[in-house]
Motif scaffolding. Structure first.
Motif, PDB file in Angstrom:
ATOM      1  N   SER A  97      77.820  61.155  84.926  1.00  0.00           N
ATOM      2  CA  SER A  97      78.086  59.715  84.885  1.00  0.00           C
ATOM      3  C   SER A  97      76.948  58.949  84.229  1.00  0.00           C
ATOM      4  O   SER A  97      77.175  57.919  83.598  1.00  0.00           O
ATOM      5  N   ASP A  98      75.704  59.453  84.367  1.00  0.00           N
ATOM      6  CA  ASP A  98      74.530  58.779  83.818  1.00  0.00           C
ATOM      7  C   ASP A  98      73.466  59.821  83.498  1.00  0.00           C
ATOM      8  O   ASP A  98      73.030  60.551  84.402  1.00  0.00           O
ATOM      9  N   ALA A 120      77.578  61.575  78.720  1.00  0.00           N
ATOM     10  CA  ALA A 120      77.916  60.451  79.598  1.00  0.00           C
ATOM     11  C   ALA A 120      78.834  59.490  78.860  1.00  0.00           C
ATOM     12  O   ALA A 120      78.756  59.358  77.631  1.00  0.00           O
ATOM     13  N   PRO A 121      79.708  58.806  79.589  1.00  0.00           N
ATOM     14  CA  PRO A 121      80.593  57.841  78.941  1.00  0.00           C
ATOM     15  C   PRO A 121      79.803  56.709  78.299  1.00  0.00           C
ATOM     16  O   PRO A 121      78.809  56.249  78.853  1.00  0.00           O
ATOM     17  N   GLU A 163      83.753  51.834  79.154  1.00  0.00           N
ATOM     18  CA  GLU A 163      84.833  52.139  80.094  1.00  0.00           C
ATOM     19  C   GLU A 163      85.959  52.953  79.479  1.00  0.00           C
ATOM     20  O   GLU A 163      86.680  53.653  80.189  1.00  0.00           O
ATOM     21  N   ALA A 199      85.584  59.458  80.408  1.00  0.00           N
ATOM     22  CA  ALA A 199      85.734  58.689  81.645  1.00  0.00           C
ATOM     23  C   ALA A 199      86.757  59.342  82.567  1.00  0.00           C
ATOM     24  O   ALA A 199      86.547  59.423  83.778  1.00  0.00           O
ATOM     25  N   LEU A 203      85.393  62.320  84.596  1.00  0.00           N
ATOM     26  CA  LEU A 203      84.642  61.919  85.787  1.00  0.00           C
ATOM     27  C   LEU A 203      85.579  61.442  86.897  1.00  0.00           C
ATOM     28  O   LEU A 203      85.377  61.762  88.069  1.00  0.00           O
ATOM     29  N   LYS A 204      86.615  60.698  86.559  1.00  0.00           N
ATOM     30  CA  LYS A 204      87.560  60.206  87.564  1.00  0.00           C
ATOM     31  C   LYS A 204      88.296  61.353  88.236  1.00  0.00           C
ATOM     32  O   LYS A 204      88.501  61.349  89.452  1.00  0.00           O
TER      33      LYS A 204
END
Length: 145
Positions: free
Chosen positions: A13-14, A59-60, A63, A68, A71-72
């Motif tokens: 995510s980061d 990482a994205p 949005e 993305a 990760l969801k």
């Protein structure tokens, strides 16, 4: 025509938050600069472990990033196995003939100085990234720990 292993891509995510634990877990001592690729909608940074393995943290970037959903869903976190090839079109045709499905069109990637990349889904359910370059282009620097 040979495919030459380049890296394993891992979605996070980061990158800044993931880096300390990742580097400690995999004995990483070298990294590249970070690359923000608006076209591919990702930020990436490459890391090299003491054993010589190269990893890419992905990482994205925004949005609507292509990662993305990864990760969801919490699936395909280990996202791809990447190979360099001198001819993306010939190697892509070879993969397609072996049942691989193209997930994207060839497109330039900032992390590879504009060299084209293309992603394929294997019949076994994992993603392969092809990078049309002749030599490794990663420029690593020593991390201070």
């Amino acid at each position: 025509m040979a495919m030459i292993f380049d890296h394993i891509g891992i979605v996070v995510s980061d990158i800044d938050r993931a880096m300390p634990g990742f580097c400690a877990s995999f004995d990483v001592a070298e990294a590249t600069s970070r690359f923000d690729d608006e076209r591919l909608t990702v930020s990436v940074q490459f890391f090299r472990g003491s054993e010589g393995m190269t990893y890419e943290l992905i990482a994205p970037l925004g949005e609507n990033s292509v990662v993305a959903g990864v990760l969801k869903r919490g699936t395909n976190i280990v996202n791809q196995i990447a190979y360099r090839t001198p001819s993306l079109s010939r190697q892509g045709q070879k993969l397609a003939g072996s049942g691989f499905m193209a997930l994207s069109e060839p497109q330039p990637a900032v992390a590879f100085s504009g060299a084209h990349v293309q992603f394929f889904m294997s019949p076994l359910g994992f993603v392969v990234e092809l990078i049309e370059v002749h030599g490794c282009v990663h420029k690593f620097f020593r991390l201070d720990r």
